[in-house]
Design a protein around this motif. Structure first.
Motif, PDB file in Angstrom:
ATOM      1  N   LEU A 207       0.821  -1.206   0.000  1.00  0.00           N
ATOM      2  CA  LEU A 207       0.000   0.000   0.000  1.00  0.00           C
ATOM      3  C   LEU A 207       0.862   1.265   0.000  1.00  0.00           C
ATOM      4  N   LYS A 210       1.769   1.950  -3.408  1.00  0.00           N
ATOM      5  CA  LYS A 210       0.689   2.575  -4.183  1.00  0.00           C
ATOM      6  C   LYS A 210       0.554   4.066  -3.869  1.00  0.00           C
ATOM      7  N   GLN A 212      -0.205   5.364  -0.846  1.00  0.00           N
ATOM      8  CA  GLN A 212      -1.210   5.663   0.162  1.00  0.00           C
ATOM      9  C   GLN A 212      -0.567   6.232   1.428  1.00  0.00           C
ATOM     10  N   THR A 213      -1.310   7.110   2.106  1.00  0.00           N
ATOM     11  CA  THR A 213      -0.843   7.673   3.374  1.00  0.00           C
ATOM     12  C   THR A 213      -1.085   6.674   4.501  1.00  0.00           C
ATOM     13  N   ASN A 214      -0.472   6.956   5.668  1.00  0.00           N
ATOM     14  CA  ASN A 214      -0.688   6.088   6.825  1.00  0.00           C
ATOM     15  C   ASN A 214      -2.171   6.004   7.191  1.00  0.00           C
ATOM     16  N   GLN A 216      -4.781   6.354   5.132  1.00  0.00           N
ATOM     17  CA  GLN A 216      -5.471   5.526   4.147  1.00  0.00           C
ATOM     18  C   GLN A 216      -5.188   4.040   4.375  1.00  0.00           C
ATOM     19  N   ILE A 217      -3.932   3.728   4.689  1.00  0.00           N
ATOM     20  CA  ILE A 217      -3.560   2.327   4.958  1.00  0.00           C
ATOM     21  C   ILE A 217      -4.292   1.823   6.190  1.00  0.00           C
ATOM     22  N   GLU A 220      -7.883   1.037   5.308  1.00  0.00           N
ATOM     23  CA  GLU A 220      -8.025  -0.149   4.459  1.00  0.00           C
ATOM     24  C   GLU A 220      -7.790  -1.439   5.236  1.00  0.00           C
ATOM     25  N   GLU A 225      -3.398   4.280  12.953  1.00  0.00           N
ATOM     26  CA  GLU A 225      -2.267   4.923  12.270  1.00  0.00           C
ATOM     27  C   GLU A 225      -0.952   4.594  12.967  1.00  0.00           C
TER      28      GLU A 225
END
Length: 265
Positions: A207, A210, A212-214, A216-217, A220, A225
């Motif tokens: 991720l 890709k 993605q920020t912490n 967003q990860i 998902e 965080e």
């Protein structure tokens, strides 16, 4: 910082604020003779500066009626400066027994008040009570921080157990799920150095790759965080990479294509 009451010198400093210099001098002299270190101020502006500079100040003894900023406004500003990471207790001094002022002060979080002329022995008892209250508040802040760390640790351990359980049940399916495609394709798509990662570490790395920020990860994967930060740190350490940008480049499609061309030749 450790707060404690000592017969000789208290660890907590007292900020003494009054626009009348003689009152400041008298209060400081009395409190210092009782074992307190005082920081004298003759205006709210000066008090804000001293409070910001000296983290040992934990008690505020302030006059209510002052020309530039009254005592209640001063305490509210000190509360704003303190935020969540610094605690203090405030005592208000007033020359007028105005009920509305007292109510307003108590609503602002001021712990106690005394009317002038002040009975010094009574004031000393009040200062001791607020020092004890400050000690309890400081302990509660420390316990709060400890609870946050324990929660973070508990979540991390739970995630690791879930990873181990997945690997035990179906290692091949885990690799396929984390990377997409079958295991053979996955091994060709990522550098061999990533093979040492756990399934969850690999998932976080993918991720990051890709972009993605912490946050967003975390959304998902259904973790916090802070847990994501822990996994990113682990991945960087295990892969000997310096930052997440380097990690993202190593997992980018262009890097994968380049590795496939090298393998083909």
């Amino acid at each position: 910082m450790e707060w404690f009451v000592n017969k000789l010198t208290s660890a907590v400093k007292v900020l003494v604020v009054d626009d009348q210099p003689l009152i400041v001098e008298e209060l400081c002299e009395f409190l210092e003779s009782s074992g307190y270190r005082c920081v004298p101020c003759e205006s709210s502006t000066q008090a804000i500066e001293r409070f910001s500079e000296d983290a040992e100040i934990g008690l505020v003894l302030s006059d209510l009626h002052m020309p530039d900023m009254d005592g209640i406004q001063l305490v509210q500003e000190l509360q704003r400066i303190s935020g969540k990471h610094r605690v203090f207790e405030a005592i208000m001094l007033t020359g007028r027994a105005d009920k509305q002022d007292v109510i307003k002060a108590l609503r602002a979080g001021i712990a106690d008040y005394y009317q002038k002329p002040i009975q010094l022995d009574e004031l000393l008892e009040g200062v001791k009570r607020q020092e004890a209250a400050l000690q309890e508040r400081h302990k509660n802040v420390q316990l709060g921080h400890l609870n946050q760390k324990l929660q973070f640790l508990s979540e991390s351990i739970d995630d690791l157990y879930q990873d181990l359980d997945k690997v035990r049940r179906n290692p091949a399916a885990v690799v396929k799920d984390m990377l997409g495609g079958d295991g053979a394709e996955a091994e060709q798509e990522i550098p061999a150095i990533f093979n040492q990662l756990s399934p969850r570490q690999l998932d976080v790395a993918r991720l990051v790759g890709k972009g993605q920020t912490n946050y967003q990860i975390a959304c998902e994967l259904g973790i916090t965080e802070n847990t994501v930060k822990l996994y990113v740190s682990q991945v960087l350490r295990l892969t000997h990479m310096h930052n997440r940008t380097q990690l993202a480049l190593a997992l980018s499609p262009s890097a994968s294509a380049a590795r496939q061309r090298v393998t083909a030749h």
